[in-house]
Enzyme design. Structure first.
Site, PDB file in Angstrom:
ATOM      1  N   CYS A 197       0.819  -1.219   0.000  1.00  0.00           N
ATOM      2  CA  CYS A 197       0.000   0.000   0.000  1.00  0.00           C
ATOM      3  C   CYS A 197       0.846   1.260   0.000  1.00  0.00           C
ATOM      4  O   CYS A 197       0.322   2.364  -0.173  1.00  0.00           O
ATOM      5  CB  CYS A 197      -0.946  -0.008   1.194  1.00  0.00           C
ATOM      6  SG  CYS A 197      -1.900  -1.518   1.281  1.00  0.00           S
ATOM      7  N   CYS A 213     -13.658  -0.077   8.337  1.00  0.00           N
ATOM      8  CA  CYS A 213     -12.664  -0.642   7.422  1.00  0.00           C
ATOM      9  C   CYS A 213     -12.634   0.195   6.153  1.00  0.00           C
ATOM     10  O   CYS A 213     -13.670   0.657   5.679  1.00  0.00           O
ATOM     11  CB  CYS A 213     -13.039  -2.059   7.016  1.00  0.00           C
ATOM     12  SG  CYS A 213     -13.183  -3.206   8.388  1.00  0.00           S
ATOM     13  N   HIS A 254      -9.459   3.070  -1.035  1.00  0.00           N
ATOM     14  CA  HIS A 254      -8.050   2.682  -0.934  1.00  0.00           C
ATOM     15  C   HIS A 254      -7.619   1.869  -2.157  1.00  0.00           C
ATOM     16  O   HIS A 254      -7.613   0.644  -2.129  1.00  0.00           O
ATOM     17  CB  HIS A 254      -7.885   1.878   0.358  1.00  0.00           C
ATOM     18  CG  HIS A 254      -6.482   1.491   0.689  1.00  0.00           C
ATOM     19  ND1 HIS A 254      -5.373   2.170   0.227  1.00  0.00           N
ATOM     20  CD2 HIS A 254      -5.987   0.465   1.457  1.00  0.00           C
ATOM     21  CE1 HIS A 254      -4.275   1.589   0.696  1.00  0.00           C
ATOM     22  NE2 HIS A 254      -4.623   0.553   1.428  1.00  0.00           N
TER      23      HIS A 254
END
Lengths: 130, 379
Positions: free
Chosen positions: B80, B198, B323
């Site tokens: 990430c 989340c 994300h």
């Protein structure tokens, strides 16, 4: 004859009577201990890292119960870190329902993770909540 | 080392675009960044592209769409933190005098690859036992609650704030205000973390044009200087480590503060890696915004709100903005640069001058983290 094989190289020893011990590393220079074992000491870089066995009774450091999972796992399942005489080990719990908490005692037990094509048992470990 | 500046930024909306190719998603962000910088594509000397699942030569495929070819292109993977790694190498290329105009790209298309939780690696000890990413932060949450008396409501408050911020961000994936009750009552993923605490896998891209001092003067742009750039892997966990501490975040941020000659109290805006609600709460502590164990109080007193001591994740963060793994680091750079320029409309942090981005990547058995990147931007 059926043989026992560690589920992952360099992680676990299968002992007489079907008991298991995990293989940790202890640095010959700084004395720090860690799991899994590494070639060089991750703390001080010394080359000589001695093997030592981790097992017996431990204390739950932290944990969680997972309600979602990668496609091949059953839910819910409980995982976490357990301290065995100062060395923290990650693993999966058994016999955890309504018993698991930080500070609880667990026992390191052998666990059949699967069977190889040759019919050998792949031996892993679990934390059994006392 | 010479100074390096961000001359232009671009970013797609983050979301799910199954019908779009990754090269088109990437090209959209790059075109915006190039036009924003006011450079001609032919001026770009080097390009770095961060992604985790784009396959081979994504950078080349993206830039070929635009008409950029023949230059040095490097594709980078650091989970990430891939986009932040690309940004750091663009910075290094300029700061070391290797080039005057460098492009950093972050891109990801996950919607056709992963549904739900990212499967852990089977060749990793902890991955094999089902250590999925939400479980990591759930275990941090449990320990933080045990050590400091933090309550589940505190974690939910982080998610509440970031969703509130995203309402004002047209490029965010989720733009709906959620109540603390809704957040806590959403399905449990890993105890005590619920679904609305989340982040969501997304598609998207972001890009930045990094230039030398000579070039930024020539372009006549407001100079946003990269005052610090740090990237490191997590250290090995030996004996009595504290699971509530991200040592790589502590160390990387301290090095970045030193490099920039500032302290955490000088920060006006932060985009940090809130992959799960608890992550943001502990990173208040790891980044030195508050003392150890006081993350709960920090959010309770609204000190990380847009009009608080320091605005944390005014974009909505990973929790609400979405994300797209490899794009996330450059998405953070996009937000901080726009905040420093005063372009953020309703979510603008008043008179923002100093901003920080913080990105974490991956998990490896026995290591505290995969990667950690910290950048400080100053106008």
């Amino acid at each position: 004859m059926k043989k026992y094989r560690p589920f992952m190289k360099g992680v676990i020893k299968v002992k007489d009577g079907g008991k298991v011990a995990l293989i940790g590393g202890r640095c010959s220079r700084c004395g720090k201990r860690f799991f899994p074992r590494r070639v060089y000491c991750p703390a001080c870089g010394a080359e000589k890292v001695n093997e030592f066995e981790i097992g017996g009774t431990g204390i739950v450091y932290t944990y969680t119960v997972c309600h979602v999972a990668p496609p091949d796992a059953e839910v819910p399942y409980a995982i976490g870190y357990v301290d065995f005489d100062g060395v923290r080990v990650f693993g999966k719990f058994v016999n955890w329902q309504e018993r698991l908490d930080i500070g609880k005692e667990v026992e390191l037990i052998p666990w059949k993770e699967g069977v190889t094509e040759e019919g050998d048992e792949l031996i892993s470990y679990r934390f059994e909540v006392k | 080392m010479s100074c390096a500046f961000v001359a232009g930024v671009g970013m797609t909306r983050f979301g799910r675009f199954p019908e779009r190719f990754i090269k088109d998603i990437g090209a959209e962000a790059v075109l915006e960044a190039i036009r924003d910088a006011g450079v001609n594509p032919a001026e770009i000397e080097v390009a770095y592209c961060g992604h985790t699942r784009g396959g081979s030569t994504v950078c080349q495929r993206i830039l070929n769409e635009i008409g950029i070819s023949g230059i040095e292109m490097v594709n980078m993977e650091d989970a990430c933190a891939s986009g932040s790694a690309a940004f750091r190498y663009a910075y290094l290329a300029v700061a070391n005098g290797m080039a005057d105009v460098v492009l950093a790209i972050g891109v990801e298309k996950l919607s056709d690859k992963i549904k739900g939780v990212i499967p852990p690696r089977k060749d990793d000890l902890e991955g094999l036992f089902g250590r999925i990413m939400p479980s990591v932060f759930a275990m941090i949450a449990k320990r933080h609650m045990y050590q400091y008396g933090t309550k589940v409501e505190h974690f939910a408050l982080v998610s509440y704030k970031n969703h509130l911020n995203a309402v004002k961000n047209p490029r965010a994936m989720y733009r709906k205000e959620l109540s603390v009750e809704e957040i806590l009552n959403s399905p449990v993923i890993c105890e005590p973390i619920t679904l609305y605490q989340c982040t969501a896998n997304a598609d998207g891209a972001a890009a930045a044009v990094v230039v030398s001092e000579r070039k930024i003067k020539q372009l006549g742009k407001l100079p946003v200087r990269i005052a610090a750039s740090v990237l490191c892997a997590g250290g090995a966990r030996v004996e009595d480590w504290d699971y509530t501490v991200s040592l790589s975040t502590v160390n990387a941020s301290r090095r970045a503060y030193e490099e920039a000659g500032i302290g955490p109290e000088d920060l006006d805006v932060i985009e940090l890696h809130d992959c799960f609600s608890v992550a943001e709460l502990v990173h208040y502590e790891n980044l030195g915004l508050c003392p150890k164990g006081e993350g709960a109080r920090f959010i309770e007193e609204k000190r990380s709100y847009i009009n608080g001591d320091v605005a944390v994740n005014p974009s909505g963060g990973l929790l609400s903005k979405g994300h797209p793994l490899g794009a996330t680091g450059l998405g953070q750079v996009y937000e901080v640069v726009q905040q420093l320029r005063g372009n953020c409309g309703e979510r603008q942090v008043e008179n923002a001058r100093v901003g920080l981005t913080h990105t974490m990547g991956g998990g490896v058995s026995g290591l505290e983290s995969g990667a950690c990147a910290v950048h400080i931007l100053v106008r």
